[in-house]
Design an enzyme around this catalytic site. Structure first.
Site, PDB file in Angstrom:
ATOM      1  N   CYS A 102     -46.274   6.878 -21.636  1.00  0.00           N
ATOM      2  CA  CYS A 102     -47.168   5.746 -21.855  1.00  0.00           C
ATOM      3  C   CYS A 102     -47.212   4.897 -20.580  1.00  0.00           C
ATOM      4  O   CYS A 102     -46.203   4.717 -19.915  1.00  0.00           O
ATOM      5  CB  CYS A 102     -46.776   4.831 -23.009  1.00  0.00           C
ATOM      6  SG  CYS A 102     -46.712   5.672 -24.580  1.00  0.00           S
TER       7      CYS A 102
ATOM      8  N   ARG B 114     -48.842   9.428 -17.100  1.00  0.00           N
ATOM      9  CA  ARG B 114     -47.733   9.074 -17.996  1.00  0.00           C
ATOM     10  C   ARG B 114     -48.025   9.404 -19.459  1.00  0.00           C
ATOM     11  O   ARG B 114     -47.147   9.287 -20.312  1.00  0.00           O
ATOM     12  CB  ARG B 114     -47.435   7.567 -17.896  1.00  0.00           C
ATOM     13  CG  ARG B 114     -47.076   7.103 -16.497  1.00  0.00           C
ATOM     14  CD  ARG B 114     -46.851   5.598 -16.487  1.00  0.00           C
ATOM     15  NE  ARG B 114     -45.682   5.248 -17.236  1.00  0.00           N
ATOM     16  CZ  ARG B 114     -44.455   5.192 -16.749  1.00  0.00           C
ATOM     17  NH1 ARG B 114     -44.254   5.467 -15.480  1.00  0.00           N
ATOM     18  NH2 ARG B 114     -43.444   4.872 -17.507  1.00  0.00           N
TER      19      ARG B 114
ATOM     20  N   TRP C 242     -48.717   8.308 -24.802  1.00  0.00           N
ATOM     21  CA  TRP C 242     -48.116   9.610 -25.106  1.00  0.00           C
ATOM     22  C   TRP C 242     -47.404   9.394 -26.437  1.00  0.00           C
ATOM     23  O   TRP C 242     -46.411   8.663 -26.508  1.00  0.00           O
ATOM     24  CB  TRP C 242     -47.141  10.026 -24.016  1.00  0.00           C
ATOM     25  CG  TRP C 242     -46.618  11.412 -24.180  1.00  0.00           C
ATOM     26  CD1 TRP C 242     -47.177  12.563 -23.674  1.00  0.00           C
ATOM     27  CD2 TRP C 242     -45.432  11.820 -24.874  1.00  0.00           C
ATOM     28  NE1 TRP C 242     -46.414  13.647 -24.031  1.00  0.00           N
ATOM     29  CE2 TRP C 242     -45.341  13.231 -24.775  1.00  0.00           C
ATOM     30  CE3 TRP C 242     -44.448  11.142 -25.584  1.00  0.00           C
ATOM     31  CZ2 TRP C 242     -44.313  13.965 -25.346  1.00  0.00           C
ATOM     32  CZ3 TRP C 242     -43.413  11.869 -26.175  1.00  0.00           C
ATOM     33  CH2 TRP C 242     -43.359  13.266 -26.038  1.00  0.00           C
TER      34      TRP C 242
ATOM     35  N   ASN D  97     -44.559   0.432 -23.953  1.00  0.00           N
ATOM     36  CA  ASN D  97     -44.075   1.741 -23.522  1.00  0.00           C
ATOM     37  C   ASN D  97     -42.603   1.808 -23.891  1.00  0.00           C
ATOM     38  O   ASN D  97     -41.831   0.947 -23.484  1.00  0.00           O
ATOM     39  CB  ASN D  97     -44.259   1.878 -21.994  1.00  0.00           C
ATOM     40  CG  ASN D  97     -43.493   3.049 -21.423  1.00  0.00           C
ATOM     41  OD1 ASN D  97     -43.327   4.058 -22.079  1.00  0.00           O
ATOM     42  ND2 ASN D  97     -43.015   2.901 -20.202  1.00  0.00           N
ATOM     43  N   GLY D  98     -42.225   2.814 -24.691  1.00  0.00           N
ATOM     44  CA  GLY D  98     -40.827   2.936 -25.108  1.00  0.00           C
ATOM     45  C   GLY D  98     -40.766   3.243 -26.594  1.00  0.00           C
ATOM     46  O   GLY D  98     -41.769   3.622 -27.201  1.00  0.00           O
TER      47      GLY D  98
ATOM     48  N   GLU E 103     -37.842  28.044 -12.068  1.00  0.00           N
ATOM     49  CA  GLU E 103     -38.850  27.041 -11.725  1.00  0.00           C
ATOM     50  C   GLU E 103     -40.252  27.669 -11.707  1.00  0.00           C
ATOM     51  O   GLU E 103     -41.220  27.062 -12.177  1.00  0.00           O
ATOM     52  CB  GLU E 103     -38.494  26.400 -10.371  1.00  0.00           C
ATOM     53  CG  GLU E 103     -39.497  25.437  -9.796  1.00  0.00           C
ATOM     54  CD  GLU E 103     -39.815  24.234 -10.688  1.00  0.00           C
ATOM     55  OE1 GLU E 103     -39.137  24.015 -11.709  1.00  0.00           O
ATOM     56  OE2 GLU E 103     -40.793  23.535 -10.368  1.00  0.00           O
TER      57      GLU E 103
ATOM     58  N   LYS F 267     -43.348  26.410 -14.052  1.00  0.00           N
ATOM     59  CA  LYS F 267     -44.644  25.995 -13.495  1.00  0.00           C
ATOM     60  C   LYS F 267     -45.779  26.718 -14.205  1.00  0.00           C
ATOM     61  O   LYS F 267     -46.784  26.125 -14.559  1.00  0.00           O
ATOM     62  CB  LYS F 267     -44.754  26.324 -12.003  1.00  0.00           C
ATOM     63  CG  LYS F 267     -44.123  25.459 -10.990  1.00  0.00           C
ATOM     64  CD  LYS F 267     -44.601  24.051 -10.868  1.00  0.00           C
ATOM     65  CE  LYS F 267     -44.011  23.178 -11.930  1.00  0.00           C
ATOM     66  NZ  LYS F 267     -42.755  22.555 -11.689  1.00  0.00           N
TER      67      LYS F 267
ATOM     68  N   GLU G  86     -46.170  25.495 -18.012  1.00  0.00           N
ATOM     69  CA  GLU G  86     -46.612  24.136 -18.316  1.00  0.00           C
ATOM     70  C   GLU G  86     -48.070  23.893 -17.977  1.00  0.00           C
ATOM     71  O   GLU G  86     -48.707  23.044 -18.611  1.00  0.00           O
ATOM     72  CB  GLU G  86     -45.706  23.077 -17.676  1.00  0.00           C
ATOM     73  CG  GLU G  86     -45.753  22.953 -16.184  1.00  0.00           C
ATOM     74  CD  GLU G  86     -44.796  21.889 -15.656  1.00  0.00           C
ATOM     75  OE1 GLU G  86     -44.592  20.876 -16.319  1.00  0.00           O
ATOM     76  OE2 GLU G  86     -44.269  22.082 -14.553  1.00  0.00           O
TER      77      GLU G  86
ATOM     78  N   HIS H   8     -29.599  43.078 -20.271  1.00  0.00           N
ATOM     79  CA  HIS H   8     -28.882  42.670 -21.489  1.00  0.00           C
ATOM     80  C   HIS H   8     -29.845  42.173 -22.567  1.00  0.00           C
ATOM     81  O   HIS H   8     -29.447  41.460 -23.479  1.00  0.00           O
ATOM     82  CB  HIS H   8     -27.850  41.587 -21.153  1.00  0.00           C
ATOM     83  CG  HIS H   8     -26.821  42.061 -20.167  1.00  0.00           C
ATOM     84  ND1 HIS H   8     -25.812  42.932 -20.510  1.00  0.00           N
ATOM     85  CD2 HIS H   8     -26.685  41.824 -18.842  1.00  0.00           C
ATOM     86  CE1 HIS H   8     -25.079  43.200 -19.443  1.00  0.00           C
ATOM     87  NE2 HIS H   8     -25.590  42.536 -18.410  1.00  0.00           N
TER      88      HIS H   8
ATOM     89  N   LYS I  85     -45.789  12.794 -17.325  1.00  0.00           N
ATOM     90  CA  LYS I  85     -45.030  12.931 -16.083  1.00  0.00           C
ATOM     91  C   LYS I  85     -43.645  12.304 -16.191  1.00  0.00           C
ATOM     92  O   LYS I  85     -42.678  12.819 -15.665  1.00  0.00           O
ATOM     93  CB  LYS I  85     -45.827  12.248 -14.973  1.00  0.00           C
ATOM     94  CG  LYS I  85     -45.213  12.329 -13.602  1.00  0.00           C
ATOM     95  CD  LYS I  85     -45.650  13.575 -12.899  1.00  0.00           C
ATOM     96  CE  LYS I  85     -44.957  13.767 -11.579  1.00  0.00           C
ATOM     97  NZ  LYS I  85     -44.767  15.193 -11.297  1.00  0.00           N
TER      98      LYS I  85
HETATM   99  O1  M6R Z   1     -38.880  12.499 -13.354  1.00  0.00           O
HETATM  100  P1  M6R Z   1     -37.871  13.590 -13.621  1.00  0.00           P
HETATM  101  O2  M6R Z   1     -37.620  14.432 -12.425  1.00  0.00           O
HETATM  102  O3  M6R Z   1     -36.613  13.078 -14.221  1.00  0.00           O
HETATM  103  O4  M6R Z   1     -38.565  14.515 -14.704  1.00  0.00           O
HETATM  104  C1  M6R Z   1     -37.892  15.597 -15.261  1.00  0.00           C
HETATM  105  C2  M6R Z   1     -38.834  16.527 -15.964  1.00  0.00           C
HETATM  106  O5  M6R Z   1     -39.505  15.857 -17.004  1.00  0.00           O
HETATM  107  C3  M6R Z   1     -39.875  17.110 -15.022  1.00  0.00           C
HETATM  108  O6  M6R Z   1     -39.270  17.758 -13.943  1.00  0.00           O
HETATM  109  C4  M6R Z   1     -40.769  18.122 -15.776  1.00  0.00           C
HETATM  110  O7  M6R Z   1     -40.045  19.235 -16.141  1.00  0.00           O
HETATM  111  C5  M6R Z   1     -41.982  18.495 -14.906  1.00  0.00           C
HETATM  112  N1  M6R Z   1     -43.180  18.436 -15.682  1.00  0.00           N
HETATM  113  C6  M6R Z   1     -41.890  19.847 -14.330  1.00  0.00           C
HETATM  114  O8  M6R Z   1     -43.005  20.194 -13.574  1.00  0.00           O
END
Ligand code: M6R
Length: 614
Positions: free
Chosen positions: A2, A27, A75, A101-102, A487, A491, A494, A510, A609
């Site tokens: 948010c 956000r 969000w 926000n929260g 990673e 990517k 997501e 395994h 984010k």
């Molecule tokens: O702001 P942060 O690095 O703490 O965020 C952690 C994760 O939410 C963040 O890395 C998330 O996995 C990304 N969307 C990955 O691309």
């Protein structure tokens, strides 16, 4: 999670709020709304489900004339994304409006008590409870809005950054924070508030980061006043914002994600600058220099992080264990507090977070501090909560990352961890001067290596067309390439919504090997390192089962080239420095696959984010 924004001044508030919401949309983007207080005291609230652009369409024929107001992009936590659950929320009598926000953890208890007093609720949100509570207190006590907000917040358990406006008062916004970010911008005859400084960077560089438990009174024509919940003034600490407007624009790229991928040579240079001497011989990390005894004497390092930052943390383990011979464990911050953690003053906890606001990482930091560990932060956002909650740390200096999928922040985090490992090795003498110099020289070359890798862009775009319609992917790597595989898979899933699994290549046999067929591509990260022969066997095992292979290999590789269906070559470099280089082609691959599928790359569904809720 948010985003909130507010303005009071002489400009048309709606335009400023909408521009601000677009900047904060990373956000959360499942609904948005504005509350405008017109000069005659009329309070108008407009909200719409979906992105900020939907709100704009909804507002197109409305009277938007006002010089004060607040806004929100959501969000969802409590209640589905819908018009009724969108913020701002009203009090029952329509006298006040709140954005938040929260999460209010005790909202149910408060709601039941208010219902017992006759309050009616129109949404499923915790925020409406706060709006109703503030107004209930104000009417009951016949007190000012500020006093009612203060009294209400004393009853609230949870995290919040809020902004409150009232009808008939176009000259005041009350804002407060507890565990959710809030920054105030002080301009000439105008003031701003927002979840981060991006909505007002072009208007002022003078900012005040509100601290936990503080309430700000933002009044037209008056200096900012900040108090705590006991109504004691806590002072106004103005700092200068280091951010430019060009960092917040796409700069000719179709998406922020692509811009951020291509920025990496520069962001890595910014990250390295001043931390490695020109001849590569000296590693200079202030966070280590200022706490030498901690780094000399620690017995163990515990890394806590989430998502992509956790993958960077895994690489930190390999780097620190190889270079410094200190045992390292890497924990998901979201599980840390439930794993019955055992820490003491001999431990260093490294918390990694791009946003510096991830709730789980902040919670892990709190526990680590309470157990006496020395807590070190690695973060991108200057002034965010994690740098403020930790005893020392390093910024990654990659500039605002707006694409929800983290790219330049990941390589920045890995770079800082590499420098940290080198710095600790230099301090503890676990690497010789020659070894440090050799690696230091290579670190200085990394930005140019990334420039080379980015030249693969056209080839990756072509290959992406071949791989776009797969439904599942396997990503494999060993040693330093294993976290890169994780990673790469994250990517892809997501932003393209294709299922992808990252695995240590040797673990494939395994279980996951059962998945391999012609339909499921395997991406193998296989640079020339001390595990090369072993990964060649893994490549053969996949091929023997009819799998389709895309391999990331070192320039001049002929063995894997002869087995894999497609290869992408990266420059030769020391093993411990390969992850930054091998992850870049994977970023481009997932980007182009998502674009081919017509996905919203910068704002993938369901994500935000900055994850500021547990
Ligand atoms: O702001 P942060 O690095 O703490 O965020 C952690 C994760 O939410 C963040 O890395 C998330 O996995 C990304 N969307 C990955 O691309």
């Amino acid at each position: 999670m948010c985003g909130i924004v507010g303005y009071i001044g002489n400009e048309n508030v709606y335009d400023i709020l909408i521009k601000g919401l677009h900047r904060l949309e990373y956000r959360g983007y499942d609904s948005a709304g504005v509350a405008l207080v017109a000069p005659d005291g009329k309070l108008s609230v407009y909200k719409a489900r979906g992105k900020v652009s939907n709100l704009e369409s909804f507002c197109a024929d409305k009277n938007l004339d006002a010089r004060a107001g607040i806004a929100h992009t959501r969000w969802a936590t409590h209640g589905e994304p819908s018009d009724k659950n969108a913020h701002p929320h009203f009090s029952e009598d329509g006298e006040i409006a709140v954005v938040h926000n929260g999460t209010i953890e005790n909202y149910k208890v408060l709601k039941d008590a208010l219902i017992a007093q006759g309050c009616k609720f129109h949404s499923e949100t915790d925020t409406e409870v706060l709006a109703q509570l503030i107004e209930y207190i104000r009417v009951e006590n016949q007190c000012s809005l500020l006093s009612a907000v203060r009294k209400a917040l004393r009853q609230v358990v949870g995290a919040y950054a809020i902004a409150v406006v009232e009808k008939n008062n176009p000259d005041t916004i009350i804002a407060a924070r507890q565990s959710s970010p809030l920054v105030i911008g002080i301009g000439e005859n105008e003031m701003f508030l927002a979840s981060d400084a991006t909505p007002f960077v072009e208007y002022t560089k003078d900012v005040v980061y509100l601290k936990d438990g503080e309430i700000a009174v933002i009044q037209r024509g008056k200096p900012l006043k900040v108090t705590n919940l006991d109504n004691v003034e806590t002072g106004v600490d103005v700092t200068t914002l280091q951010m430019s407007i060009s960092e917040l624009e796409k700069g000719g790229y179709p998406h922020f994600m692509l811009k951020e991928i291509f920025e990496q040579p520069r962001t890595l240079r910014d990250c390295i600058r001043g931390r490695v001497s020109d001849d590569g011989k000296r590693i200079n990390i202030n966070g280590i220099n200022d706490h030498k005894d901690k780094f000399l004497n620690c017995k163990r390092i515990v890394i806590v992080a989430c998502g992509t930052s956790w993958h960077a943390g895994l690489l930190g383990r390999y780097l620190i264990q190889e270079m410094c011979h200190i045992p390292v464990v890497v924990e998901y911050a979201s599980e840390f507090r439930y794993s019955y953690p055992v820490l003491d003053e001999n431990d260093i906890v490294i918390a990694i977070s791009q946003s510096g606001e991830t709730a789980d990482t902040l919670a892990a930091i709190k526990i680590a501090k309470s157990m006496g560990a020395f807590v070190f932060g690695i973060s991108n956002v200057v002034g965010s909560s994690i740098p403020r909650e930790t005893y020392a740390g390093c910024y990654i200096h990659v500039g605002p990352e707006i694409g929800v999928a983290s790219t330049k922040a990941f390589t920045g985090q890995v770079m800082v961890l590499t420098l940290l490992a080198l710095g600790i090795a230099q301090l503890r003498g676990t690497k010789s001067e020659d070894e440090i110099r050799a690696l230091g020289e290579e670190v200085l070359r990394i930005p140019s290596y990334v420039e080379e890798v980015l030249k693969l862009d056209k080839e990756i775009r072509r290959l992406s067309l071949i791989y776009t319609y797969a439904h599942n992917f396997l990503y494999l790597g060993r040693g330093y390439s294993y976290p890169v595989a994780l990673e790469g898979a994250l990517k892809l899933k997501e932003i393209s919504y294709i299922h992808a699994e990252g695995y240590p290549a040797a673990e494939m046999k395994h279980g996951p090997i059962a998945l391999i067929d012609q339909e499921m591509p395997t991406v193998i990260i296989a640079p020339q390192d001390h595990l090369y022969e072993k990964i060649v066997s893994n490549v053969q095992q996949v091929k023997a089962r009819g799998g389709n292979i895309l391999a990331i290999v070192t320039e001049g590789d002929s063995v894997i080239r002869n087995i894999a269906d497609h290869v992408l070559e990266v420059p030769v470099m020391p093993e411990c420095l390969t992850p930054i280089i091998t992850s870049v082609p994977l970023q481009l691959l997932s980007y182009y696959i998502a674009v081919n599928k017509g996905k919203d790359v910068d704002m993938p569904r369901n994500l935000a984010k900055s994850v500021t809720v547990e």
